[in-house]
Scaffold this motif. Structure first.
Motif, PDB file in Angstrom:
ATOM      1  N   PHE A 292       0.853  -1.181   0.000  1.00  8.81           N
ATOM      2  CA  PHE A 292       0.000   0.000   0.000  1.00  8.81           C
ATOM      3  C   PHE A 292       0.893   1.237   0.000  1.00  8.81           C
ATOM      4  N   LYS A 293       0.517   2.235  -0.798  1.00  7.11           N
ATOM      5  CA  LYS A 293       1.377   3.410  -0.925  1.00  7.11           C
ATOM      6  C   LYS A 293       0.541   4.683  -0.992  1.00  7.11           C
ATOM      7  N   LEU A 294       0.957   5.679  -0.217  1.00  7.60           N
ATOM      8  CA  LEU A 294       0.476   7.040  -0.368  1.00  7.60           C
ATOM      9  C   LEU A 294       1.608   7.853  -0.979  1.00  7.60           C
ATOM     10  N   GLU A 295       1.298   8.609  -2.015  1.00 12.16           N
ATOM     11  CA  GLU A 295       2.336   9.324  -2.760  1.00 12.16           C
ATOM     12  C   GLU A 295       2.021  10.808  -2.828  1.00 12.16           C
TER      13      GLU A 295
ATOM     14  N   LEU B  71       4.315   7.434   1.922  1.00  9.89           N
ATOM     15  CA  LEU B  71       4.746   6.294   2.726  1.00  9.89           C
ATOM     16  C   LEU B  71       4.424   4.999   1.987  1.00  9.89           C
ATOM     17  N   ASN B  72       5.143   3.949   2.348  1.00 11.93           N
ATOM     18  CA  ASN B  72       4.940   2.609   1.794  1.00 11.93           C
ATOM     19  C   ASN B  72       4.677   1.639   2.931  1.00 11.93           C
ATOM     20  N   VAL B  73       3.655   0.821   2.772  1.00  9.82           N
ATOM     21  CA  VAL B  73       3.312  -0.199   3.760  1.00  9.82           C
ATOM     22  C   VAL B  73       3.502  -1.565   3.116  1.00  9.82           C
ATOM     23  N   ASN B  74       4.208  -2.437   3.803  1.00 10.98           N
ATOM     24  CA  ASN B  74       4.497  -3.762   3.264  1.00 10.98           C
ATOM     25  C   ASN B  74       3.333  -4.713   3.479  1.00 10.98           C
TER      26      ASN B  74
ATOM     27  N   SER C 210      -3.951  16.884  -3.824  1.00  7.73           N
ATOM     28  CA  SER C 210      -2.988  16.296  -4.757  1.00  7.73           C
ATOM     29  C   SER C 210      -2.430  15.030  -4.137  1.00  7.73           C
ATOM     30  N   GLY C 211      -1.857  14.197  -4.991  1.00  6.31           N
ATOM     31  CA  GLY C 211      -1.280  12.946  -4.531  1.00  6.31           C
ATOM     32  C   GLY C 211      -2.097  11.740  -4.989  1.00  6.31           C
ATOM     33  N   LYS C 212      -1.502  10.558  -4.812  1.00 12.57           N
ATOM     34  CA  LYS C 212      -2.133   9.329  -5.284  1.00 12.57           C
ATOM     35  C   LYS C 212      -2.114   8.257  -4.199  1.00 12.57           C
ATOM     36  N   VAL C 213      -3.075   7.324  -4.328  1.00 11.19           N
ATOM     37  CA  VAL C 213      -3.193   6.189  -3.407  1.00 11.19           C
ATOM     38  C   VAL C 213      -3.089   4.910  -4.237  1.00 11.19           C
ATOM     39  N   PHE C 214      -2.196   4.003  -3.811  1.00  7.32           N
ATOM     40  CA  PHE C 214      -1.996   2.742  -4.522  1.00  7.32           C
ATOM     41  C   PHE C 214      -2.242   1.568  -3.585  1.00  7.32           C
ATOM     42  N   LEU C 215      -2.930   0.545  -4.084  1.00  3.74           N
ATOM     43  CA  LEU C 215      -3.145  -0.694  -3.339  1.00  3.74           C
ATOM     44  C   LEU C 215      -2.776  -1.866  -4.231  1.00  3.74           C
TER      45      LEU C 215
END
Length: 373
Positions: free
Chosen positions: A5-8, A25-28, A58-63
């Protein structure tokens, strides 16, 4: 470990208040990752952005490698457990847990199997047909967790889930959360202002302050090697000393003039040159207290100063002493690894010696008294 999981570069503003400043941040996968900080630091806003309840400027969320920034909350495979449980008071425990799968129109036979598994996981099988007002706060929180997990999310967000519980129940629920996480194996992001909760449960912690992340690390890294004065002060107890590097010693050490105390050897973790200003952070338990001057302190790598005991707080497993050395009030913590009554202990107004090893300090380079660089 795989980044899951990532917040950018997330930014979020409410009116004129910037709640989150360019946070990444990056979550494993499979870890318990905590967002820790005081009220108003932005941690809950970050959680709501992750869940899709708030849209960042602004910014992106990745799963799992996919950009989910534009997806609504019900499409994100992310569930949230709230502080107030949010259970339906008119439904029994079984039906509260079954609510999500029923909305998703899963066959009742499959729902029955899933609810049974969840009740076993949270150890509330015998309470299945009670209403929420018939069970305890800790049991309600377990039901809320089961209701969030039954839809098999990829990520579980927990927003101050234990804040409404008393101390003993919080301690018990921390063990239960750890057990549940180990059994289900999914990724947890845990928001709290309580450092004990974060340190006890987390694989890694992000310490937040005023909308920014000050440091990310394991609990041991955050505690033993804080990067900023805020982190050192927020996590546990510490003593701060101001000084200046006056000499580089052989190897990885330097001599620092601690203003008001004299010159002492320290591990030069920041590789500072002569003339550099520095703030030293020393945890109370790193000190040792002696009634008489120890004979071998220099040979064993210990620094030593004379002090006077001005306050004492006995806490069973340990005693906190506040001593005055020079013009500095210092907190010193002594663990009771021997029976407290077997040995003479320092008391008020005693002259004592306090010692610390030259390696057992944390160096915050270029930090002034107000914590600014």
């Amino acid at each position: 470990m795989e980044s899951f999981f990532k917040l950018e570069n997330i930014n979020k503003t409410f009116g004129t208040h910037r709640a989150v400043y360019d946070v990444s941040l990056n979550v494993n996968k499979g870890e318990v990752f905590s967002l820790l900080g005081p009220s108003g630091c932005g941690k809950t806003t970050m959680l709501r952005v992750a869940a899709g309840f708030e849209e960042p400027e602004s910014g992106k969320v990745f799963l799992d490698g996919k950009d989910i920034s534009s997806l609504p909350p019900n499409k994100r495979k992310i569930n949230t457990v709230f502080q107030n449980y949010a259970l339906f008071p008119h439904l029994n425990i079984y039906d509260n847990i079954a609510f999500g799968p029923r909305i998703a129109k899963i066959p009742e036979s499959e729902i029955e199997k899933r609810v049974k598994n969840m009740l076993e996981l949270i150890r509330l099988e015998e309470h299945a047909f009670k209403r929420p007002d018939q069970i305890s706060g800790g049991q309600k929180q377990r039901v809320a967790i089961a209701r969030a997990l039954i839809n098999r999310p990829s990520l579980l967000l927990l927003d101050e889930p234990l804040a409404a519980l008393d101390l003993k129940l919080r301690q018990h629920m921390l063990l239960e959360l750890d057990r549940i996480h180990d059994e289900v194996g999914i990724t947890f992001i845990y928001v709290t202002h309580d450092q004990t909760e974060a340190m006890s449960l987390s694989d890694r912690i992000a310490v937040m302050n005023k909308g920014r992340i000050e440091q990310i690390g394991t609990p041991a890294e955050i505690y033993e090697s804080p990067r900023t004065k805020f982190v050192a002060e927020f996590i546990g107890d510490t003593n701060f000393f101001e000084g200046k590097v006056v000499e580089r010693l052989d190897g990885e050490y330097c001599k620092i003039d601690l203003f008001g105390f004299g010159e002492f050897a320290f591990f030069n973790e920041s590789r500072l040159d002569v003339g550099a200003n520095v703030t030293i952070s020393m945890r109370p338990e790193k000190f040792r207290v002696y009634m008489e001057r120890p004979a071998d302190s220099a040979a064993s790598g210990m620094n030593l100063i004379k002090a006077k005991v001005v306050d004492i707080v006995y806490q069973g497993a340990q005693t906190n002493y506040w001593v005055i050395a020079g013009d500095k009030r210092i907190c010193v913590r002594q663990q009771h690894n021997r029976c407290y009554l077997d040995l003479r202990q320092p008391t008020w107004n005693d002259e004592v010696w306090i010692a610390w090893h030259k390696d057992d300090v944390n160096m915050l380079a270029g930090v002034s008294q107000n914590g600014e660089s």
